[in-house]
Design an enzyme around this catalytic site. Sequence first.
Site, PDB file in Angstrom:
ATOM      1  N   SER B  49      -8.258  -5.596   5.697  1.00  0.00           N
ATOM      2  CA  SER B  49      -7.233  -6.437   5.088  1.00  0.00           C
ATOM      3  C   SER B  49      -6.493  -7.333   6.074  1.00  0.00           C
ATOM      4  CB  SER B  49      -6.222  -5.558   4.349  1.00  0.00           C
ATOM      5  OG  SER B  49      -5.347  -4.952   5.267  1.00  0.00           O
ATOM      6  N   LYS B  86       0.402  -4.107   8.510  1.00  0.00           N
ATOM      7  CA  LYS B  86       0.580  -5.238   7.581  1.00  0.00           C
ATOM      8  C   LYS B  86       1.523  -6.266   8.200  1.00  0.00           C
ATOM      9  CE  LYS B  86      -1.782  -3.435   4.287  1.00  0.00           C
ATOM     10  NZ  LYS B  86      -3.026  -4.012   3.794  1.00  0.00           N
TER      11      LYS B  86
END
Lengths: 418, 137
Positions: B49, B86
């Site tokens: 991701s 993230k």
Amino acid sequence: MYALVDAVSFYASAEKVFDPSIRNKPVVVLTNNDGFICAVCPIARRLGIPKFEPYFKVKWLLQKHGVVVRSSNYELYADLSERMMNVISRYCDNQHIYSIDESFLHFKNYGGLIKDWHQYGHEIRRAIWKETKLPVGVGFGTTSTLAKAANHAAKKLSGYNGVAVIDSAQNGKAVLERMDVVDVWGIGRKISQRLKQQGIQTAYQLSTQCPKAIRKQFSVVTERTVNELNGVNCLSWDDVREPKREIFSTRSFGQRIVDIHSLQSALTTHSAIVAKKVRRQYSLVKKLMIFASSSPHDDNYYKQTMVYKFPVATDNSCDIAKAVSLVLADIFVEGVRFYRCGVGAIELESRTFRQPDLFLPDNSNPVLMACLDKINNRYSQGTLKLGAEGQSEVWQMKRNFLSPQYTTNWRDIPKIRC
Amino acid sequence: MKVIPIYIEAGISGFESPAAEYKELGLSLDQLLIRHPNATFIGQASGQSMEGIGIFDGDLLIVDRSLTVKNGDVVVANYNGCFVCKLIDKPQARLLSASKSHAPVTIKPEDDFQLEGVVTRSIRLHHPAPELTACMH
């Protein structure tokens, strides 16, 4: 001003640093060979999980509450301890590391520099939490004994929230009145029993005793404790720092051993651990104690202890291992199922003031020993060892619930989901 | 690995290497990559991701806990008991991925969430490192 900074149930807290899945769960850590509970995190403590109980006895209780059980992960604890101590050292120029999770600080000539000790204590706590994710308690006091008492209050008494300051008779009284005399630094269980027989229950009551009378009844050490509780400094930094007078390495086996070779490799490994610790504090071994035994619960309990006296005190691992080989035949008995063994340096000398023997050859080999220690410190314990320590692992520690070595082994570094 | 150079000196010529006095300590990657050693840990990325900002599966992440997290930083957080890497969107309390196939995640009050630190460097191993690959996944 003195301060004592120490971690809240260090081993259990250390287990939570790199395993976020157990941060909000009750966690306990077991001793060597998974024998006893040696650390209970605050969440587990609130569930009533007792410390120092044998694991097998409380297994059902742990299961009932879903408590996470871990074996002692010394590699992880040593690394986290070092980080924590380094962060603490930023806050004072005079630090004394007292144990794996305790650090004394002495603020000398800081007059007026630090306006608010409470705030300073919270700053230390915040920094350690942010940078290492370890919770600590901070206690300030005008003596080291009072700092230790304040630290106790910071962690154990309600209303302190991790930081306590004893800088006056009033706030000292507030802490000492709520503190059992057995929890005073330097008062052991035996002395506290005798004190309680005389009606001295709390630390405050002890502080009101006449120091001279206490000295007569107990010792000069206890007299010092009373003075320290009253804000009179009696312990110099060097008293706290004094090198150990005995160094032991002992352990019970993961499984019983019955052959002489396994016993030799176990004893030799203990002797190598002792030798390393001896070198670390710049001492030499004069007398070495070597013992092995079956379990006291066995029929025909067997225990044999030998003492070996070195002609010249030494810190050479090879010499110390040789002593083990020399007494081995006197300790080992065919048919005994050995449960425990160990080696202890029971008489130590200082390397700085060593007295060489005119007629005996100097067997020390400082260069080789320094090399051995350096390799093992760099590439983990046991990378380079004596042949007699053997390769067999049967006698080694049982650590069935071991967490990964997150910070010291590449294979174990934490996985981060992306 | 540290190689200890040992120079052969015949002892005949009597000439010392003219470079001897310029010898200094070797370059250390630790020194370059890790500002706050006590507050830093190394982790390994797992997943796709974050490929948009160049973090690939198997990369090493250097995470500094001492830094204050700023909006848009690449962070490591404890999200419901799991370390995640993230981009942080502070005003909207969201965790953003750097990939079209991963939607933003909004942090809800009932989530277990703690910021762990800032990812200051990521390292790609173009040749596998045996120390790491022995047990990968």
